[in-house]
Every structure is written in C-alpha cells, then in structure tokens.
Scaffold this motif. Sequence first.
Motif, PDB file in Angstrom:
ATOM      1  N   TRP A   1       0.833  -1.201   0.000  1.00 46.59           N
ATOM      2  CA  TRP A   1       0.000   0.000   0.000  1.00 46.59           C
ATOM      3  C   TRP A   1       0.873   1.259   0.000  1.00 46.59           C
ATOM      4  O   TRP A   1       0.623   2.201  -0.747  1.00 46.59           O
ATOM      5  CB  TRP A   1      -0.939  -0.009   1.186  1.00 46.59           C
ATOM      6  CG  TRP A   1      -1.732   1.253   1.339  1.00 46.59           C
ATOM      7  CD1 TRP A   1      -1.645   2.157   2.343  1.00 46.59           C
ATOM      8  CD2 TRP A   1      -2.729   1.764   0.432  1.00 46.59           C
ATOM      9  NE1 TRP A   1      -2.514   3.191   2.148  1.00 46.59           N
ATOM     10  CE2 TRP A   1      -3.195   2.973   0.963  1.00 46.59           C
ATOM     11  CE3 TRP A   1      -3.251   1.310  -0.764  1.00 46.59           C
ATOM     12  CZ2 TRP A   1      -4.169   3.744   0.344  1.00 46.59           C
ATOM     13  CZ3 TRP A   1      -4.225   2.072  -1.391  1.00 46.59           C
ATOM     14  CH2 TRP A   1      -4.669   3.276  -0.837  1.00 46.59           C
TER      15      TRP A   1
ATOM     16  N   PHE B   1       2.434   1.696  -3.383  1.00 48.94           N
ATOM     17  CA  PHE B   1       1.451   2.229  -4.324  1.00 48.94           C
ATOM     18  C   PHE B   1       1.233   3.721  -4.095  1.00 48.94           C
ATOM     19  O   PHE B   1       1.206   4.514  -5.034  1.00 48.94           O
ATOM     20  CB  PHE B   1       0.119   1.482  -4.204  1.00 48.94           C
ATOM     21  CG  PHE B   1      -0.997   2.164  -4.928  1.00 48.94           C
ATOM     22  CD1 PHE B   1      -1.071   2.126  -6.311  1.00 48.94           C
ATOM     23  CD2 PHE B   1      -1.964   2.875  -4.230  1.00 48.94           C
ATOM     24  CE1 PHE B   1      -2.089   2.773  -6.993  1.00 48.94           C
ATOM     25  CE2 PHE B   1      -2.984   3.526  -4.896  1.00 48.94           C
ATOM     26  CZ  PHE B   1      -3.044   3.479  -6.284  1.00 48.94           C
TER      27      PHE B   1
ATOM     28  N   GLN C   1       2.265   2.994  -9.028  1.00 47.72           N
ATOM     29  CA  GLN C   1       2.407   1.820  -9.887  1.00 47.72           C
ATOM     30  C   GLN C   1       1.370   0.757  -9.491  1.00 47.72           C
ATOM     31  O   GLN C   1       1.201   0.448  -8.316  1.00 47.72           O
ATOM     32  CB  GLN C   1       3.817   1.239  -9.756  1.00 47.72           C
ATOM     33  CG  GLN C   1       4.904   2.139 -10.280  1.00 47.72           C
ATOM     34  CD  GLN C   1       4.924   2.143 -11.801  1.00 47.72           C
ATOM     35  OE1 GLN C   1       5.077   1.100 -12.417  1.00 47.72           O
ATOM     36  NE2 GLN C   1       4.752   3.313 -12.380  1.00 47.72           N
ATOM     37  N   HIS C   2       0.695   0.198 -10.507  1.00 46.85           N
ATOM     38  CA  HIS C   2      -0.334  -0.801 -10.240  1.00 46.85           C
ATOM     39  C   HIS C   2      -0.629  -1.610 -11.500  1.00 46.85           C
ATOM     40  O   HIS C   2      -0.158  -1.282 -12.579  1.00 46.85           O
ATOM     41  CB  HIS C   2      -1.623  -0.114  -9.773  1.00 46.85           C
ATOM     42  CG  HIS C   2      -2.274   0.689 -10.854  1.00 46.85           C
ATOM     43  ND1 HIS C   2      -1.794   1.917 -11.267  1.00 46.85           N
ATOM     44  CD2 HIS C   2      -3.341   0.409 -11.653  1.00 46.85           C
ATOM     45  CE1 HIS C   2      -2.550   2.380 -12.247  1.00 46.85           C
ATOM     46  NE2 HIS C   2      -3.495   1.485 -12.507  1.00 46.85           N
TER      47      HIS C   2
ATOM     48  N   THR D   1      -4.320  -3.443 -13.211  1.00 45.80           N
ATOM     49  CA  THR D   1      -5.769  -3.444 -13.021  1.00 45.80           C
ATOM     50  C   THR D   1      -6.226  -4.820 -12.551  1.00 45.80           C
ATOM     51  O   THR D   1      -5.503  -5.820 -12.705  1.00 45.80           O
ATOM     52  CB  THR D   1      -6.494  -3.093 -14.334  1.00 45.80           C
ATOM     53  OG1 THR D   1      -6.258  -4.141 -15.275  1.00 45.80           O
ATOM     54  CG2 THR D   1      -6.039  -1.746 -14.875  1.00 45.80           C
TER      55      THR D   1
ATOM     56  N   CYS E   1       3.581  -3.333 -14.187  1.00 48.79           N
ATOM     57  CA  CYS E   1       2.916  -2.233 -13.468  1.00 48.79           C
ATOM     58  C   CYS E   1       2.986  -0.952 -14.285  1.00 48.79           C
ATOM     59  O   CYS E   1       3.924  -0.732 -15.050  1.00 48.79           O
ATOM     60  CB  CYS E   1       3.574  -2.012 -12.107  1.00 48.79           C
ATOM     61  SG  CYS E   1       3.333  -3.358 -10.950  1.00 48.79           S
TER      62      CYS E   1
END
Length: 96
Positions: free
Chosen positions: A61, A64, A69-70, A72, A94
Amino acid sequence: MAVAAVRPVAIKIDENTKARIRRLADACQRTPHWLMREAITQYVDREEKREAFRRDALQAWEAFRATGQHVTADQADAWLAQLEQGNDVDPPVCHN
C-alpha cells in the motif's frame, strides 16, 4: 544444529477445557501435553504468517501511494487465469 532448551510453562485452563483436551488426546492416542504443544505451535505459525501478510500488504500500500504503480484487476485476473491453466507466464507490468 543446536538443540533449543525446553522449559516447562504453566497455563491456567478451566476444568471443562481440560476435560475436552483429555478426551481429544485419548481419541487421537496422544498425550494432553502433546496436543497442547501442537495446538500452540500451529497457532503461532498461523499468526506469524498472518502478521507477515499484514506487513506485506502495508508495504504494498505504501509503495502504491508513493509511486502509483499498479495493475488493473482485469490484468491480474487474466494473469492468474493463465497460471491456473498451468502456463508459466510473467506477471503483468505495473503502470501509472
């Protein structure tokens, strides 16, 4: 490998719990001592894993929040579906 020192520890339990432990130990052909040691070991192992998972989630967390950066949910689901089918695929990249 060094042998860990084993020292006795007293715990206070009610008579009902003590009787339940005795019945279960008898059914498993184990001693109440063995059953209690096993229960404590399993509990500690489980809680250590839970704590590690919690720490990892907090670190993810924070990463992020710091980077944005992530992947879907759809990307993650597609990747997991490939793994489930036995395909050895790289995780999605990411992005922001």
